[in-house]
Design an enzyme around this catalytic site. Structure first.
Site, PDB file in Angstrom:
ATOM      1  N   GLY A 184      -3.523  -0.400  -5.500  1.00 58.18           N
ATOM      2  CA  GLY A 184      -3.669   0.990  -5.925  1.00 58.18           C
ATOM      3  C   GLY A 184      -4.057   1.124  -7.388  1.00 58.18           C
ATOM      4  N   ARG A 185      -3.952   0.023  -8.112  1.00 58.80           N
ATOM      5  CA  ARG A 185      -4.364   0.068  -9.527  1.00 58.80           C
ATOM      6  C   ARG A 185      -4.871  -1.303  -9.979  1.00 58.80           C
ATOM      7  NH1 ARG A 185       0.937  -0.094 -13.373  1.00 58.80           N
ATOM      8  NH2 ARG A 185       2.280  -1.313 -12.031  1.00 58.80           N
ATOM      9  N   LYS A 214      -5.534  -5.400 -13.562  1.00 58.19           N
ATOM     10  CA  LYS A 214      -4.444  -4.519 -13.117  1.00 58.19           C
ATOM     11  C   LYS A 214      -4.287  -3.415 -14.156  1.00 58.19           C
ATOM     12  CE  LYS A 214       0.504  -5.109 -12.085  1.00 58.19           C
ATOM     13  NZ  LYS A 214       1.465  -6.188 -11.772  1.00 58.19           N
ATOM     14  N   ASP A 233      -1.836   7.065 -10.548  1.00 52.30           N
ATOM     15  CA  ASP A 233      -2.997   7.301 -11.419  1.00 52.30           C
ATOM     16  C   ASP A 233      -3.857   6.051 -11.587  1.00 52.30           C
ATOM     17  OD1 ASP A 233      -1.407   5.726 -13.010  1.00 52.30           O
ATOM     18  OD2 ASP A 233      -1.264   7.137 -14.678  1.00 52.30           O
ATOM     19  N   GLY A 234      -3.430   4.937 -11.002  1.00 52.85           N
ATOM     20  CA  GLY A 234      -4.232   3.718 -11.084  1.00 52.85           C
ATOM     21  C   GLY A 234      -4.160   3.029 -12.440  1.00 52.85           C
ATOM     22  N   ARG A 254      -5.431 -11.034 -14.884  1.00 53.62           N
ATOM     23  CA  ARG A 254      -4.594 -12.166 -14.501  1.00 53.62           C
ATOM     24  C   ARG A 254      -5.339 -13.075 -13.542  1.00 53.62           C
ATOM     25  NH1 ARG A 254       0.099  -9.406 -10.651  1.00 53.62           N
ATOM     26  NH2 ARG A 254      -1.239  -8.905  -8.902  1.00 53.62           N
ATOM     27  N   ARG A 278      -0.776 -12.102   0.323  1.00 58.28           N
ATOM     28  CA  ARG A 278       0.665 -11.888   0.343  1.00 58.28           C
ATOM     29  C   ARG A 278       1.160 -11.868   1.777  1.00 58.28           C
ATOM     30  NH1 ARG A 278       0.711  -8.127  -4.189  1.00 58.28           N
ATOM     31  NH2 ARG A 278      -1.362  -8.267  -5.102  1.00 58.28           N
ATOM     32  N   ASP A 292       5.136  -7.402  -0.071  1.00 61.40           N
ATOM     33  CA  ASP A 292       3.810  -7.329  -0.705  1.00 61.40           C
ATOM     34  C   ASP A 292       3.801  -8.055  -2.043  1.00 61.40           C
ATOM     35  OD1 ASP A 292       5.554  -4.967  -1.117  1.00 61.40           O
ATOM     36  OD2 ASP A 292       4.084  -4.439  -2.634  1.00 61.40           O
ATOM     37  N   ASP A 309       3.443 -10.603  -9.468  1.00 64.50           N
ATOM     38  CA  ASP A 309       3.822  -9.213  -9.728  1.00 64.50           C
ATOM     39  C   ASP A 309       5.076  -9.089 -10.591  1.00 64.50           C
ATOM     40  OD1 ASP A 309       1.602  -8.176  -8.673  1.00 64.50           O
ATOM     41  OD2 ASP A 309       2.559  -7.048  -7.069  1.00 64.50           O
TER      42      ASP A 309
HETATM   43  P1  AMP Z   1       4.434  -2.853  -7.046  1.00 62.67           P
HETATM   44  O1  AMP Z   1       5.811  -2.346  -6.806  1.00 62.67           O
HETATM   45  O2  AMP Z   1       4.034  -2.844  -8.496  1.00 62.67           O
HETATM   46  O3  AMP Z   1       4.188  -4.171  -6.408  1.00 62.67           O
HETATM   47  O4  AMP Z   1       3.413  -1.807  -6.379  1.00 62.67           O
HETATM   48  C1  AMP Z   1       3.606  -1.321  -5.083  1.00 62.67           C
HETATM   49  C2  AMP Z   1       2.406  -0.498  -4.675  1.00 62.67           C
HETATM   50  O5  AMP Z   1       2.244   0.643  -5.515  1.00 62.67           O
HETATM   51  C3  AMP Z   1       1.082  -1.243  -4.714  1.00 62.67           C
HETATM   52  O6  AMP Z   1       0.320  -0.816  -3.618  1.00 62.67           O
HETATM   53  C4  AMP Z   1       0.488  -0.767  -6.026  1.00 62.67           C
HETATM   54  O7  AMP Z   1      -0.922  -0.868  -6.028  1.00 62.67           O
HETATM   55  C5  AMP Z   1       0.950   0.675  -6.074  1.00 62.67           C
HETATM   56  N1  AMP Z   1       1.006   1.219  -7.447  1.00 62.67           N
HETATM   57  C6  AMP Z   1       1.886   0.904  -8.423  1.00 62.67           C
HETATM   58  N2  AMP Z   1       1.641   1.604  -9.551  1.00 62.67           N
HETATM   59  C7  AMP Z   1       0.557   2.383  -9.291  1.00 62.67           C
HETATM   60  C8  AMP Z   1      -0.211   3.342 -10.057  1.00 62.67           C
HETATM   61  N3  AMP Z   1       0.095   3.662 -11.329  1.00 62.67           N
HETATM   62  N4  AMP Z   1      -1.254   3.936  -9.444  1.00 62.67           N
HETATM   63  C9  AMP Z   1      -1.581   3.656  -8.174  1.00 62.67           C
HETATM   64  N5  AMP Z   1      -0.915   2.763  -7.422  1.00 62.67           N
HETATM   65  C10 AMP Z   1       0.150   2.134  -7.960  1.00 62.67           C
HETATM   66 MG    MG Z   2       2.918  -5.531  -6.080  1.00 60.70          MG
END
Ligand code: AMP
Ligand code: MG
Length: 468
Positions: free
Chosen positions: A85-86, A106, A118-119, A169, A176, A245, A255
């Site tokens: 998502g980002r 990232k 917001d990505g 990175r 995953r 994930d 992560d």
């Molecule tokens: P994480 O807990 O960081 O592994 O992220 C879990 C999910 O949330 C993944 O699909 C990420 O891409 C998404 N995600 C985390 N932060 C953001 C963000 N600021 N904008 C969009 N997607 C996000």
């Molecule tokens: Mg993740």
């Protein structure tokens, strides 16, 4: 300079990603660049190229930016669609040693998987990923690594407006457990098989000729995860968000969100603000590893056997061994940490009894100072149990143990209060504390005054945040 991309994931696994362009950072500025890692990858570039390429300001020739699809169990609940998502996978490169690496950005903008996000990412969390992953690498733990953090020149909205950044990175891959789950949950077993075949070829090529490749693949992932989590436990590392994930089938740590190192030994230690039930507490990590591996096995069942019951039996035969395999890996880590040579039937009890005797003493320094009673004593509120334990350990450890202890146990880990201070200063524009801390954690076996002490009383309780 160009980067010689060779993008097998995009080529071989259509339908597992979406082509997405990273956002163009308005005013990219390098905050930190990993020249050693660039050299390991056989890459040379100017700082201007690094700032542009590793922020998304420009896409390097040969890159094919994509967002990967994956699902995942987050805190035990299944989300059938997560995905990058980002993040944007730029592509793959082959190092001079023939190893293949993903290069991923990232914090590089929204994708079709962003949902409400917001990505973007703020400077602090991206520098945290850089710092902790480099520390883990220096500590000998398999991990993704960081090439650069680039400030984008744009503010991102969090609890306040914060300067934005992108981390570049590298990873052995970004496949995953959740990648398998994404297709399994859709009933697309052909795609599960395609991902499995790709993962085996990329990470476990020695298994290609096996009679039951998917079963031995599961075994191999179990083996690497057992070793990985055992190495975390030896260091007091708490990942913080061991969702499916966030578990890579390559066996690398991936992560870095709310992760942190335990200071005083306490099995229930949790730092993450969202982990209210302690699911991902220090001592739970081996159990969660097993739970996640069971989720991987479920996606592979149809590949184990066409007969469903037989497939489950085969999977259970593998999963039943995880606890013993982990315990073995942990014991190997503890033998090293205790400076023990060879194997003795009493070693497991010796290690367990130290845990019982430790109280809340500093995890890192206890092992580092085990051979020096005068330095060890002040770490403990109550040394009584240690008085009984130490002679047993000395008798088993034998001569030359001090050198073995210093080689196995770090003097420097990223201490929570110093990480926070460094990220806070960096957010305000001063990189000096970050640079000094980074230099210290990159040589963790070197004793450095000023980087070895736990947080002063009054700091904490320490809370970390993810998704920021
Ligand atoms: P994480 O807990 O960081 O592994 O992220 C879990 C999910 O949330 C993944 O699909 C990420 O891409 C998404 N995600 C985390 N932060 C953001 C963000 N600021 N904008 C969009 N997607 C996000
Ligand atoms: Mg993740």
């Amino acid at each position: 300079m160009t980067i010689a991309f060779d993008n097998t994931y995009v080529r071989d696994l259509p339908g597992t990603y979406l082509r997405q362009a990273p956002d163009v950072a308005p005013a990219p500025r390098l905050l930190v660049l990993n020249r050693g890692l660039l050299a390991d990858l056989g890459l040379a570039m100017t700082e201007a190229e690094a700032a542009a390429w590793f922020s998304g300001a420009s896409v390097p020739p040969g890159a094919e930016p994509v967002a990967l699809a994956y699902a995942g169990h987050q805190f035990g609940g299944f989300s059938p669609q997560l995905g990058d998502g980002r993040a944007h996978l730029l592509g793959e490169v082959l190092g001079p040693d023939g190893r293949r690496w993903d290069i991923q950005l990232k914090g590089s903008g929204r994708t079709s998987f962003s949902r409400g996000g917001d990505g973007k990412a703020a400077v602090g969390p991206m520098l945290r990923e850089y710092l902790i992953s480099e520390a883990m690498h220096a500590l000998g733990v398999p991990t993704t690594r960081s090439l650069a953090v680039v400030a984008t020149g744009e503010d991102v909205a969090r609890e306040a407006w914060l300067p934005g950044a992108v981390v570049a990175r590298v990873a052995a891959s970004h496949i995953r457990v959740g990648t398998f789950q994404f297709f399994s949950a859709r009933g697309d077993q052909a795609q599960v098989r395609a991902v499995a075949d790709y993962a085996i070829a990329r990470h476990y090529p020695e298994l290609l000729a096996a009679e039951a490749p998917y079963l031995v693949f599961l075994d191999a992932v179990i083996e690497r995860q057992a070793r990985l989590v055992a190495s975390w436990m030896g260091l007091g590392f708490i990942h913080g968000v061991m969702n499916t994930d966030n578990m890579a089938v390559s066996g690398e740590t991936i992560d870095y969100g709310p992760c942190a190192f335990m200071e005083g030994y306490a099995p229930g230690t949790v730092f993450s603000s969202i982990d209210r039930t302690g699911r991902y507490a220090y001592a739970n990590q081996p159990l969660i590893m097993g739970w996640n591996l069971a989720r991987l096995a479920e996606t592979l069942l149809p590949l184990f056997d066409v007969d469903g019951d037989r497939a489950v039996d085969l999977a259970n035969g593998r999963l039943d061994r995880i606890a013993a395999r982990y315990r073995e890996a942990w014991l190997a880590v503890m033998r090293r940490k205790l400076g023990l040579v060879g194997e003795d039937a009493g070693d497991a009890a010796l290690a367990d009894d130290l845990m019982a005797a430790m109280g809340g003493a500093d995890w890192t320094l206890t092992f580092r100072r085990l051979g020096d009673e005068a330095a060890l004593r002040p770490l403990f509120d109550d040394f009584t149990a240690m008085e009984a334990w130490l002679p047993r350990w000395r008798a088993r450890a034998g001569d030359g143990v001090e050198a073995r202890l210093s080689a196995a146990n770090p003097a420097v880990i990223p201490r929570n209060h110093q990480v926070e201070a460094a990220l806070e200063a960096a957010t305000a524009g001063d990189m000096a504390p970050f640079d000094a801390l980074l230099a210290a954690v990159q040589e963790p076996f070197v004793e450095r005054d000023g980087f070895m002490l736990p947080a002063p009383t009054g700091f904490g309780p320490y809370v970390t945040y993810c998704g920021t």
